[in-house]
Design a protein around this motif. Structure first.
Motif, mmCIF file in Angstrom:
data_model
loop_
_atom_site.group_PDB
_atom_site.id
_atom_site.type_symbol
_atom_site.label_atom_id
_atom_site.label_comp_id
_atom_site.label_asym_id
_atom_site.label_seq_id
_atom_site.Cartn_x
_atom_site.Cartn_y
_atom_site.Cartn_z
ATOM 1 N N PHE A 1 0.831 -1.205 0.000
ATOM 2 C CA PHE A 1 0.000 0.000 0.000
ATOM 3 C C PHE A 1 0.865 1.255 0.000
ATOM 4 C CE2 PHE A 1 -2.575 3.281 2.121
ATOM 5 C CZ PHE A 1 -3.685 3.273 1.291
ATOM 6 N N ARG A 2 1.949 1.219 0.765
ATOM 7 C CA ARG A 2 2.846 2.380 0.821
ATOM 8 C C ARG A 2 3.476 2.641 -0.540
ATOM 9 N NH1 ARG A 2 8.020 2.766 0.864
ATOM 10 N NH2 ARG A 2 8.284 0.513 1.198
ATOM 11 N N ARG A 3 3.992 1.590 -1.166
ATOM 12 C CA ARG A 3 4.631 1.768 -2.470
ATOM 13 C C ARG A 3 3.626 2.185 -3.540
ATOM 14 N NH1 ARG A 3 7.987 -3.412 -3.970
ATOM 15 N NH2 ARG A 3 6.456 -4.514 -2.687
ATOM 16 N N ALA A 4 2.421 1.621 -3.458
ATOM 17 C CA ALA A 4 1.403 1.959 -4.457
ATOM 18 C C ALA A 4 0.940 3.403 -4.316
ATOM 19 C CB ALA A 4 0.219 1.003 -4.339
ATOM 20 N N THR A 5 0.753 3.850 -3.085
ATOM 21 C CA THR A 5 0.306 5.232 -2.882
ATOM 22 C C THR A 5 1.413 6.233 -3.221
ATOM 23 O OG1 THR A 5 0.877 4.992 -0.527
ATOM 24 C CG2 THR A 5 -1.431 4.688 -1.150
ATOM 25 N N ASN A 6 2.659 5.829 -3.066
ATOM 26 C CA ASN A 6 3.764 6.736 -3.395
ATOM 27 C C ASN A 6 3.788 7.100 -4.874
ATOM 28 O OD1 ASN A 6 4.688 6.909 -0.776
ATOM 29 N ND2 ASN A 6 6.267 5.342 -1.019
ATOM 30 N N ILE A 7 3.356 6.177 -5.718
ATOM 31 C CA ILE A 7 3.379 6.454 -7.160
ATOM 32 C C ILE A 7 1.965 6.692 -7.697
ATOM 33 C CG2 ILE A 7 5.495 5.123 -7.493
ATOM 34 C CD1 ILE A 7 3.757 2.911 -8.728
ATOM 35 N N TRP A 8 1.034 7.009 -6.798
ATOM 36 C CA TRP A 8 -0.344 7.246 -7.243
ATOM 37 C C TRP A 8 -0.436 8.339 -8.306
ATOM 38 C CZ3 TRP A 8 -3.825 11.197 -7.557
ATOM 39 C CH2 TRP A 8 -5.157 10.840 -7.795
ATOM 40 N N PRO A 9 0.233 9.490 -8.133
ATOM 41 C CA PRO A 9 0.114 10.517 -9.183
ATOM 42 C C PRO A 9 0.576 10.016 -10.547
ATOM 43 C CG PRO A 9 1.062 11.446 -7.185
ATOM 44 C CD PRO A 9 1.041 9.963 -6.995
ATOM 45 N N ARG A 10 1.675 9.265 -10.561
ATOM 46 C CA ARG A 10 2.183 8.736 -11.828
ATOM 47 C C ARG A 10 1.178 7.779 -12.461
ATOM 48 N NH1 ARG A 10 7.162 4.933 -11.097
ATOM 49 N NH2 ARG A 10 7.926 6.816 -10.069
ATOM 50 N N MET A 11 0.660 6.853 -11.667
ATOM 51 C CA MET A 11 -0.286 5.872 -12.194
ATOM 52 C C MET A 11 -1.603 6.528 -12.596
ATOM 53 S SD MET A 11 1.173 2.956 -12.334
ATOM 54 C CE MET A 11 -0.213 1.836 -12.533
ATOM 55 N N ALA A 12 -2.011 7.549 -11.856
ATOM 56 C CA ALA A 12 -3.256 8.239 -12.192
ATOM 57 C C ALA A 12 -3.132 8.959 -13.528
ATOM 58 C CB ALA A 12 -3.622 9.223 -11.083
ATOM 59 N N ARG A 13 -2.012 9.633 -13.740
ATOM 60 C CA ARG A 13 -1.813 10.341 -15.013
ATOM 61 C C ARG A 13 -1.750 9.362 -16.179
ATOM 62 N NH1 ARG A 13 1.824 13.427 -11.774
ATOM 63 N NH2 ARG A 13 3.569 12.147 -12.525
ATOM 64 N N LEU A 14 -1.010 8.284 -15.986
ATOM 65 C CA LEU A 14 -0.899 7.297 -17.057
ATOM 66 C C LEU A 14 -2.237 6.606 -17.322
ATOM 67 C CD1 LEU A 14 2.573 5.706 -16.265
ATOM 68 C CD2 LEU A 14 1.942 6.912 -18.353
ATOM 69 N N SER A 15 -2.973 6.305 -16.261
ATOM 70 C CA SER A 15 -4.293 5.686 -16.435
ATOM 71 C C SER A 15 -5.207 6.598 -17.235
ATOM 72 C CB SER A 15 -4.921 5.383 -15.071
ATOM 73 O OG SER A 15 -4.164 4.439 -14.352
ATOM 74 N N LEU A 16 -5.181 7.877 -16.905
ATOM 75 C CA LEU A 16 -6.016 8.837 -17.620
ATOM 76 C C LEU A 16 -5.646 8.879 -19.098
ATOM 77 C CD1 LEU A 16 -8.187 11.054 -17.403
ATOM 78 C CD2 LEU A 16 -6.345 12.685 -16.940
ATOM 79 N N PHE A 17 -4.355 8.871 -19.387
ATOM 80 C CA PHE A 17 -3.917 8.939 -20.781
ATOM 81 C C PHE A 17 -4.221 7.644 -21.530
ATOM 82 C CE2 PHE A 17 -0.749 8.358 -24.137
ATOM 83 C CZ PHE A 17 -0.920 9.532 -24.854
ATOM 84 N N VAL A 18 -3.899 6.510 -20.914
ATOM 85 C CA VAL A 18 -4.084 5.216 -21.590
ATOM 86 C C VAL A 18 -5.562 4.924 -21.815
ATOM 87 C CG1 VAL A 18 -3.807 2.722 -21.343
ATOM 88 C CG2 VAL A 18 -1.914 4.248 -20.771
ATOM 89 N N TYR A 19 -6.349 4.979 -20.754
ATOM 90 C CA TYR A 19 -7.773 4.683 -20.903
ATOM 91 C C TYR A 19 -8.470 5.742 -21.752
ATOM 92 C CZ TYR A 19 -6.937 1.289 -17.181
ATOM 93 O OH TYR A 19 -6.457 0.242 -16.436
ATOM 94 N N GLY A 20 -8.025 6.989 -21.616
ATOM 95 C CA GLY A 20 -8.599 8.045 -22.441
ATOM 96 C C GLY A 20 -8.335 7.814 -23.920
ATOM 97 N N SER A 21 -7.143 7.310 -24.244
ATOM 98 C CA SER A 21 -6.815 7.016 -25.643
ATOM 99 C C SER A 21 -7.710 5.909 -26.189
ATOM 100 C CB SER A 21 -5.343 6.605 -25.757
ATOM 101 O OG SER A 21 -4.485 7.649 -25.353
ATOM 102 N N PHE A 22 -7.907 4.864 -25.395
ATOM 103 C CA PHE A 22 -8.781 3.775 -25.834
ATOM 104 C C PHE A 22 -10.216 4.274 -26.030
ATOM 105 C CE2 PHE A 22 -5.514 0.761 -24.254
ATOM 106 C CZ PHE A 22 -5.493 -0.106 -25.337
#
Length: 228
Positions: free
Chosen positions: A35-56
């Protein structure tokens, strides 16, 4: 609920990647550490999720809008060809995005890469081993694994929902009876017990099977890295 899902989804994706990598490496798995490691990179994963899913979503919706616009006019050979062209563009773009984004989750989490670097690494890794046999290339292995997972998901979904459907269809002998039943379900002020049970079991099956795709792609990522 939607807001909670949007916030938790990047954490869930990162957690699956880290947990699989730790297990594959023979390391102990701690929920707190994940949970600690996942939350630490939340901004990165959120931005990438938005771009990837948005592209699809964009390249799926745009051709559909074009097809619907074409279908509103008078039917003709030209309109049919244009609709087929829009459909071909949709299939082509979906396949291209699937290949380019094949390892975006792994590159962003296990690889520790940011934004464009993670997407570039995903694309290069997916398209690596060009001279290898088809089934040894990452892009084809990824497509095969995703197809198998989708078939398994559909099979389990049918296995869960079919018994409830059979119970509902008892006593239904004509198409009119089936249509009446469908209207009654659609117009019901609240879902009945059977509908709720079907939804709960289907959601449980999906929740159990979704991580499997992420796990298989982590293993494929390690294999592709080792063979690169």
């Amino acid at each position: 609920a939607i807001t909670l899902l949007l916030v938790a989804w990047p954490i869930f994706l990162a957690g699956v990647q880290f947990a699989t990598a730790d297990i594959a490496g023979g390391l102990p798995v701690s929920f707190r550490d994940l949970f600690r490691r996942a939350t630490n990179i939340w901004p990165r994963m959120a931005r990438l999720s938005l771009f990837v899913y948005g592209s699809f979503i964009f390249w799926t919706a745009l051709p559909l809008v074009a097809i619907l616009s074409i279908s509103r006019g008078e039917p003709s050979l030209l309109s049919l060809l244009l609709a087929l062209l829009a459909l071909a563009v949709q299939v082509y773009m979906f396949g291209r995005l699937f290949i380019n984004f094949l390892f975006w989750q792994q590159s962003a989490t296990i690889g520790g890469l940011e934004g464009a670097e993670a997407l570039r690494d995903s694309k290069e890794l997916a398209r690596s081993r060009v001279g290898a046999p088809m089934l040894e290339r990452p892009m084809y292995r990824g497509a095969l694994l995703a197809s198998i997972w989708l078939l398994v998901l559909l099979a389990f979904s049918v296995a869960v929902e079919l018994p409830f459907l059979i119970v509902r269809l008892q006593g239904i002998t004509t198409f009119e009876d089936a249509a009446t039943m469908a209207r009654n379900l659609a117009n019901a002020p609240a879902p009945d017990v059977m509908t709720i049970a079907t939804y709960v079991l289907s959601s449980l099956v999906h929740a159990l099977l979704k991580p499997l795709l992420g796990i298989t792609f982590v293993l494929l990522y390690f294999d592709a890295k080792a063979r690169r």
